[in-house]
Write a protein that holds these residues in place. Structure first.
Motif, PDB file in Angstrom:
ATOM      1  N   SER A 179       0.763  -1.254   0.152  1.00 10.42           N
ATOM      2  CA  SER A 179      -0.031  -0.028  -0.038  1.00 10.42           C
ATOM      3  C   SER A 179       0.802   1.256  -0.048  1.00 10.42           C
ATOM      4  CB  SER A 179      -0.915  -0.058   1.193  1.00 10.42           C
ATOM      5  OG  SER A 179      -1.761   1.115   1.203  1.00 10.42           O
ATOM      6  N   GLU A 180       1.971   1.197   0.565  1.00 12.79           N
ATOM      7  CA  GLU A 180       3.064   2.291   0.888  1.00 12.79           C
ATOM      8  C   GLU A 180       3.468   2.786  -0.702  1.00 12.79           C
ATOM      9  OE1 GLU A 180       4.735   5.443   2.936  1.00 12.79           O
ATOM     10  OE2 GLU A 180       3.303   4.108   3.414  1.00 12.79           O
ATOM     11  N   GLN A 181       3.849   1.509  -1.275  1.00  8.75           N
ATOM     12  CA  GLN A 181       4.311   1.591  -2.851  1.00  8.75           C
ATOM     13  C   GLN A 181       3.065   2.120  -3.495  1.00  8.75           C
ATOM     14  OE1 GLN A 181       7.641   1.442  -2.353  1.00  8.75           O
ATOM     15  NE2 GLN A 181       7.521   0.576  -4.358  1.00  8.75           N
ATOM     16  N   MET A 182       1.926   1.840  -3.453  1.00  7.71           N
ATOM     17  CA  MET A 182       0.748   2.198  -4.234  1.00  7.71           C
ATOM     18  C   MET A 182       0.672   3.689  -3.937  1.00  7.71           C
ATOM     19  SD  MET A 182      -1.920   1.931  -6.092  1.00  7.71           S
ATOM     20  CE  MET A 182      -2.450   0.393  -6.319  1.00  7.71           C
ATOM     21  N   ARG A 183       0.658   4.235  -2.509  1.00  4.57           N
ATOM     22  CA  ARG A 183       0.381   5.663  -2.189  1.00  4.57           C
ATOM     23  C   ARG A 183       1.526   6.649  -2.634  1.00  4.57           C
ATOM     24  NH1 ARG A 183      -0.017   6.376   2.772  1.00  4.57           N
ATOM     25  NH2 ARG A 183       0.626   4.206   3.530  1.00  4.57           N
ATOM     26  N   THR A 184       2.916   6.189  -2.511  1.00  7.81           N
ATOM     27  CA  THR A 184       3.948   6.803  -2.875  1.00  7.81           C
ATOM     28  C   THR A 184       4.607   6.910  -4.247  1.00  7.81           C
ATOM     29  OG1 THR A 184       5.310   5.313  -2.070  1.00  7.81           O
ATOM     30  CG2 THR A 184       4.792   6.845  -0.381  1.00  7.81           C
ATOM     31  N   VAL A 185       4.295   5.711  -4.934  1.00 10.83           N
ATOM     32  CA  VAL A 185       4.846   5.702  -6.364  1.00 10.83           C
ATOM     33  C   VAL A 185       3.672   5.751  -7.417  1.00 10.83           C
ATOM     34  CG1 VAL A 185       6.173   4.304  -8.195  1.00 10.83           C
ATOM     35  CG2 VAL A 185       6.622   4.214  -5.722  1.00 10.83           C
ATOM     36  N   LEU A 186       2.669   4.811  -7.478  1.00  8.15           N
ATOM     37  CA  LEU A 186       1.469   4.669  -8.344  1.00  8.15           C
ATOM     38  C   LEU A 186       0.648   5.806  -8.339  1.00  8.15           C
ATOM     39  CD1 LEU A 186       1.207   0.792  -7.936  1.00  8.15           C
ATOM     40  CD2 LEU A 186       1.840   1.857 -10.113  1.00  8.15           C
ATOM     41  N   LEU A 187      -0.027   6.010  -7.139  1.00  6.95           N
ATOM     42  CA  LEU A 187      -1.033   6.992  -7.047  1.00  6.95           C
ATOM     43  C   LEU A 187      -0.650   8.557  -7.420  1.00  6.95           C
ATOM     44  CD1 LEU A 187      -3.455   5.929  -4.245  1.00  6.95           C
ATOM     45  CD2 LEU A 187      -3.644   5.541  -6.840  1.00  6.95           C
ATOM     46  N   PRO A 188       0.876   8.837  -7.087  1.00  8.79           N
ATOM     47  CA  PRO A 188       1.167  10.203  -7.704  1.00  8.79           C
ATOM     48  C   PRO A 188       1.657  10.008  -9.095  1.00  8.79           C
ATOM     49  CG  PRO A 188       2.481   9.313  -5.290  1.00  8.79           C
ATOM     50  CD  PRO A 188       1.637   8.207  -5.910  1.00  8.79           C
ATOM     51  N   ALA A 189       1.903   9.010  -9.421  1.00 10.10           N
ATOM     52  CA  ALA A 189       2.205   8.799 -10.920  1.00 10.10           C
ATOM     53  C   ALA A 189       0.901   9.243 -11.799  1.00 10.10           C
ATOM     54  CB  ALA A 189       2.993   7.618 -11.409  1.00 10.10           C
TER      55      ALA A 189
END
Length: 473
Positions: A191-201
């Motif tokens: 979830s951290e990867q989602m919120r710091t990498v995927l969702l910002p992109a």
């Protein structure tokens, strides 16, 4: 009597010519320039037939130039309007759908993790559908986006990281089913990867596509001032020539010039009506469709973020206050209504309601009611956890086991909120399509009509002056 001769540089005797053309011969080559052209025009302007010929040429050039410039400018706006309908807005909405699908996948993964062995089939299917939708939209957007577009970088990041995220979730899910505590850590890391990498992109992609949409709107709605200016100049030239003929011949009307004036005037009026109509339709599509959709998409992402924070708080089992803080921050961003006097409320849900067309407002109002119900149920679950120390009771009040009769959980209220917002989004998308559809065709019709009218005007002007020239023969 001998014919006078002059000797060129080559020594050849050449008869001298009197009253010959203005060209000067040097080494056997004729040299003409602007001075010679001015001289010929001056001589032509000294006679009435010459002036009529010059006027006819001038009017023909002006009318054809007016038609050509107008067709080019209006066609450019038609292309921009087509871009809005067929390219920019669909890509903007696709970017928003990528963002929402990824956020929903993360939320649903956390829900399934909390339910563990009791995870219903539809929860798993929803997660898989979200990832499949995001992957498909990323591939389609990459195929439709030019290599020089800034969106390509964000699409590449998303394309690379979605499989990585899916692998982390699968690892967490496998550990959780076997009862390993490490599963919660894996899920939180995913979830951290989602919120710091995927969702910002995804957010950057959405911003880039929204800017492209705004640029196309501006190009499609721009006023063709150059065409208007040349149209007015052409009309002024036609009036000036007709006044000159009236002063010299005392004839009030010249049918050809009157026809040319009417054709140019009709072209200007057609340009005005078509331009105002297309501009109004595009503005309507923006105010009733595209702009409300942007606000609503942001509210939907905030709703999903709040739900994710709620779920991850239970996944963490009280080991961190980070998710409780994220819940508080996101819900405040969703619902804040306090704003300085004269300014719109700042919350994304109030903003979505403020911008929504009348047909979508009841859905958003219902979403706000269900959202408030969700917050009340969240507070009740928090009381069970923090005051009564009943973690399982708080979890049962938060996550719905699908198939339960009329569940009164925070999860049920979240689902109801999300459904109402999704229905409102469908309404606003249809409003955009209905308003913007066909504007490019109207503009192209206007461009072709003005071009034809300009040719008619040129022919009529030449014919009208030709009848006056015939009187001198």
């Amino acid at each position: 009597m001998a014919t006078p001769v002059r000797t060129e540089g080559s020594g050849t005797a050449v008869p001298a010519r009197r009253g010959g053309p203005a060209a000067v011969r040097h080494g056997g080559a004729a040299v003409t320039g602007a001075a010679g052209l001015r001289a010929r025009l001056t001589r032509a302007g000294r006679t009435a037939p010459g002036r009529l010929r010059l006027a006819g040429a001038l009017l023909a050039v002006l009318t054809v130039a007016f038609g050509t410039l107008t067709a080019w400018q209006v066609n450019s706006r038609a292309q921009a309007a087509q871009q809005v309908v067929e390219y920019s807005q669909p890509l903007s909405q696709a970017a928003a759908d990528i963002h929402r699908s990824l956020a929903d996948a993360d939320t649903t993964a956390a829900t399934g993790f909390l339910l563990a062995g009791a995870e219903p089939k539809e929860v798993r299917q929803r997660y898989e559908t979200d990832l499949a939708t995001a992957s498909r939209l990323i591939a389609e957007a990459a195929a439709r986006t030019t290599a020089s577009s800034p969106a390509q970088g964000w699409l590449a990041t998303l394309n690379q990281q979605v499989p990585v995220y899916a692998g982390l979730v699968e690892g967490a899910r496998a550990d959780n089913r076997q009862g390993y505590p490490l599963g919660g850590a894996y899920l939180r890391y995913a979830s951290e990867q989602m919120r710091t990498v995927l969702l910002p992109a995804a957010a950057q992609l959405t911003a880039a596509e929204n800017q492209a949409l705004a640029d196309d709107y501006a190009a499609a709605e721009a006023v063709p001032w150059a065409a208007y200016g040349l149209g007015v100049l052409t009309l002024a030239a036609l009036v000036w020539v007709q006044l000159g003929l009236f002063r010299r011949t005392n004839r009030v009307f010249n049918i050809g010039l009157l026809g040319a004036t009417a054709a140019v005037l009709a072209g200007v009026l057609w340009l005005t009506v078509a331009g105002l109509g297309a501009r109004g339709a595009l503005q309507d599509s923006e105010s009733r469709g595209a702009a409300p959709l942007r606000a609503l998409n942001q509210a939907r992402v905030d709703v999903l973020t709040a739900r994710l924070a709620e779920n991850l708080h239970f996944v963490a089992r009280g080991s961190s206050t980070k998710y409780a803080d994220l819940w508080a921050k996101t819900t405040e961003h969703l619902s804040v209504t306090d704003a300085p006097a004269g300014r719109a409320p700042g919350g994304t849900l109030p903003q979505a309601l403020l911008l929504a067309p009348p047909e979508a407002r009841p859905r958003i109002e219902e979403a706000q009611r269900r959202y408030q119900e969700w917050r009340d149920r969240h507070q009740a679950a928090s009381k069970l956890e923090n005051v009564d120390a009943d973690y399982q009771g708080a979890l049962d009040a938060t996550v719905t086991v699908r198939g339960a009769d009329v569940p009164k959980t925070a999860d049920a209220s979240f689902d109801a909120t999300d459904r109402q917002l999704a229905t409102a989004a469908d309404i606003e998308l249809k409003k955009f399509q209905d308003a913007a559809k066909g504007t490019d065709g109207d503009l192209r019709t206007a461009a072709a009509a003005v071009a034809v009218l300009a040719l008619v005007a040129a022919a009529a002007a030449v014919r009208g002056l030709g009848r006056r020239l015939a009187e001198y023969r």
